[in-house]
Design a protein around this motif. Structure first.
Motif, PDB file in Angstrom:
ATOM      1  N   LEU A  40     -17.598 -21.315 -24.100  1.00  0.00           N
ATOM      2  CA  LEU A  40     -18.107 -22.188 -23.046  1.00  0.00           C
ATOM      3  C   LEU A  40     -19.629 -22.320 -23.067  1.00  0.00           C
ATOM      4  CD1 LEU A  40     -15.773 -21.023 -20.119  1.00  0.00           C
ATOM      5  CD2 LEU A  40     -15.562 -23.105 -21.503  1.00  0.00           C
ATOM      6  N   ASP A  41     -20.246 -21.763 -24.096  1.00  0.00           N
ATOM      7  CA  ASP A  41     -21.699 -21.854 -24.287  1.00  0.00           C
ATOM      8  C   ASP A  41     -22.473 -21.307 -23.082  1.00  0.00           C
ATOM      9  OD1 ASP A  41     -23.953 -22.433 -25.807  1.00  0.00           O
ATOM     10  OD2 ASP A  41     -24.161 -24.453 -24.962  1.00  0.00           O
ATOM     11  N   LEU A  42     -22.088 -20.108 -22.643  1.00  0.00           N
ATOM     12  CA  LEU A  42     -22.743 -19.482 -21.498  1.00  0.00           C
ATOM     13  C   LEU A  42     -23.804 -18.451 -21.881  1.00  0.00           C
ATOM     14  CD1 LEU A  42     -19.648 -19.052 -19.142  1.00  0.00           C
ATOM     15  CD2 LEU A  42     -21.608 -20.579 -18.803  1.00  0.00           C
ATOM     16  N   ILE A  82     -15.089 -19.726 -13.615  1.00  0.00           N
ATOM     17  CA  ILE A  82     -13.818 -19.915 -14.317  1.00  0.00           C
ATOM     18  C   ILE A  82     -13.652 -18.829 -15.372  1.00  0.00           C
ATOM     19  CG2 ILE A  82     -12.554 -21.429 -15.902  1.00  0.00           C
ATOM     20  CD1 ILE A  82     -13.681 -23.782 -14.244  1.00  0.00           C
ATOM     21  N   ALA A  83     -14.729 -18.497 -16.077  1.00  0.00           N
ATOM     22  CA  ALA A  83     -14.660 -17.413 -17.064  1.00  0.00           C
ATOM     23  C   ALA A  83     -14.245 -16.104 -16.383  1.00  0.00           C
ATOM     24  CB  ALA A  83     -16.002 -17.251 -17.774  1.00  0.00           C
ATOM     25  N   ALA A  84     -14.796 -15.838 -15.204  1.00  0.00           N
ATOM     26  CA  ALA A  84     -14.415 -14.633 -14.459  1.00  0.00           C
ATOM     27  C   ALA A  84     -12.944 -14.695 -14.059  1.00  0.00           C
ATOM     28  CB  ALA A  84     -15.298 -14.477 -13.221  1.00  0.00           C
ATOM     29  N   VAL A  93     -25.995 -14.171 -13.539  1.00  0.00           N
ATOM     30  CA  VAL A  93     -24.640 -14.417 -14.038  1.00  0.00           C
ATOM     31  C   VAL A  93     -23.967 -13.107 -14.442  1.00  0.00           C
ATOM     32  CG1 VAL A  93     -23.321 -15.467 -15.926  1.00  0.00           C
ATOM     33  CG2 VAL A  93     -25.109 -16.791 -14.746  1.00  0.00           C
ATOM     34  N   GLN A  94     -24.620 -12.325 -15.304  1.00  0.00           N
ATOM     35  CA  GLN A  94     -24.015 -11.073 -15.775  1.00  0.00           C
ATOM     36  C   GLN A  94     -23.784 -10.102 -14.613  1.00  0.00           C
ATOM     37  OE1 GLN A  94     -22.994 -10.323 -19.158  1.00  0.00           O
ATOM     38  NE2 GLN A  94     -21.897  -8.856 -17.892  1.00  0.00           N
ATOM     39  N   ALA A  95     -24.698 -10.070 -13.665  1.00  0.00           N
ATOM     40  CA  ALA A  95     -24.547  -9.186 -12.512  1.00  0.00           C
ATOM     41  C   ALA A  95     -23.353  -9.609 -11.650  1.00  0.00           C
ATOM     42  CB  ALA A  95     -25.824  -9.175 -11.680  1.00  0.00           C
ATOM     43  N   ARG A  96     -23.101 -10.913 -11.553  1.00  0.00           N
ATOM     44  CA  ARG A  96     -21.952 -11.389 -10.775  1.00  0.00           C
ATOM     45  C   ARG A  96     -20.660 -10.908 -11.414  1.00  0.00           C
ATOM     46  NH1 ARG A  96     -19.773 -11.124  -6.775  1.00  0.00           N
ATOM     47  NH2 ARG A  96     -18.190 -12.598  -6.204  1.00  0.00           N
ATOM     48  N   LEU A 131     -11.988 -10.836 -23.653  1.00  0.00           N
ATOM     49  CA  LEU A 131     -11.724 -12.237 -23.329  1.00  0.00           C
ATOM     50  C   LEU A 131     -12.953 -12.882 -22.708  1.00  0.00           C
ATOM     51  CD1 LEU A 131      -9.951 -14.723 -23.008  1.00  0.00           C
ATOM     52  CD2 LEU A 131      -9.042 -13.714 -20.901  1.00  0.00           C
ATOM     53  N   LEU A 132     -13.623 -12.176 -21.802  1.00  0.00           N
ATOM     54  CA  LEU A 132     -14.828 -12.718 -21.179  1.00  0.00           C
ATOM     55  C   LEU A 132     -15.872 -13.039 -22.240  1.00  0.00           C
ATOM     56  CD1 LEU A 132     -16.413 -13.497 -18.643  1.00  0.00           C
ATOM     57  CD2 LEU A 132     -17.215 -11.127 -18.540  1.00  0.00           C
ATOM     58  N   GLN A 133     -16.088 -12.136 -23.192  1.00  0.00           N
ATOM     59  CA  GLN A 133     -17.084 -12.389 -24.242  1.00  0.00           C
ATOM     60  C   GLN A 133     -16.693 -13.593 -25.092  1.00  0.00           C
ATOM     61  OE1 GLN A 133     -20.080 -11.113 -24.135  1.00  0.00           O
ATOM     62  NE2 GLN A 133     -19.251 -10.143 -22.300  1.00  0.00           N
ATOM     63  N   GLY A 134     -15.398 -13.733 -25.369  1.00  0.00           N
ATOM     64  CA  GLY A 134     -14.939 -14.921 -26.100  1.00  0.00           C
ATOM     65  C   GLY A 134     -15.193 -16.199 -25.322  1.00  0.00           C
TER      66      GLY A 134
END
Length: 195
Positions: free
Chosen positions: A110-112, A133-135, A84-87, A102-105
């Motif tokens: 979203l409990d990722l 969606i987060a991306a 996930v983080q690599a993507r 924003l991504l960290q928020g």
């Protein structure tokens, strides 16, 4: 047409001006919602004509156009083995206005967090969708394309994404195109295109 019949184009003489804010693209199965998004993202090439954002056009300024349009196929197995983080790390350089804060928020909301170091193929359909969606939300792209963003999501995540889209509806320099069978409820829409 000379040379015998060929496949008819899905869209003919399409002229589409997408305003800032949130636009819903609706229609039944097979009406071309995903194809329209893929066309706008340049995953599909138009037979003729041009695609343009406020400051770039495809094919004239293809690399700048792609930086301004975010699209990710949420169902594609292409990145199954990617963490996930690599993507997200791979996407970040393509979008000059990427927003890490924003991504960290969104990761928290979203409990990722438990999924950051998992491969995408280890995630449920809903979690995988939340990753992309987060991306999309963090990309900072001028035009963000979301294909059925609420499918397989829990109610809390849907509420968070709709809240974000309602904030996005007031941004004068960004356009969001949400394709689904019906226009999303509880989202302020600038326009609706029914295919």
């Amino acid at each position: 047409m000379s040379g015998g019949p060929g496949p008819s184009p899905l869209f003919h003489a399409l002229s589409l001006n997408v305003p800032a804010g949130v636009t819903a693209v609706t229609g039944d199965e097979g009406t071309g919602k995903t194809s329209l998004l893929r066309l706008l993202a340049t995953d599909l090439s138009p037979i003729s004509g041009r695609l343009a954002t406020a400051s770039a056009a495809w094919p004239d300024q293809a690399s700048v156009y792609r930086q301004q349009v975010f699209w990710a196929d949420l169902k594609s197995p292409e990145h199954d083995d990617t963490l996930v983080q690599a993507r997200w790390d791979a996407l970040r350089p393509s979008y000059p206005h990427w927003n890490d804060a924003l991504l960290q928020g969104l990761v928290q909301a979203l409990d990722l967090t438990p999924h950051l170091h998992k491969r995408l193929n280890m995630l449920s359909t809903g979690s995988r969708r939340k990753v992309m969606i987060a991306a999309a939300l963090a990309s900072g792209a001028t035009v963000t394309l979301l294909d059925q963003p609420f499918v397989s999501l829990d109610v809390a995540s849907i509420r968070i994404i709709k809240g974000f889209l309602n904030e996005a509806a007031t941004q004068p320099s960004r356009a969001w195109i949400v394709a689904d069978y019906e226009a999303p409820s509880d989202v302020t829409l600038t326009s609706v295109l029914d295919l």
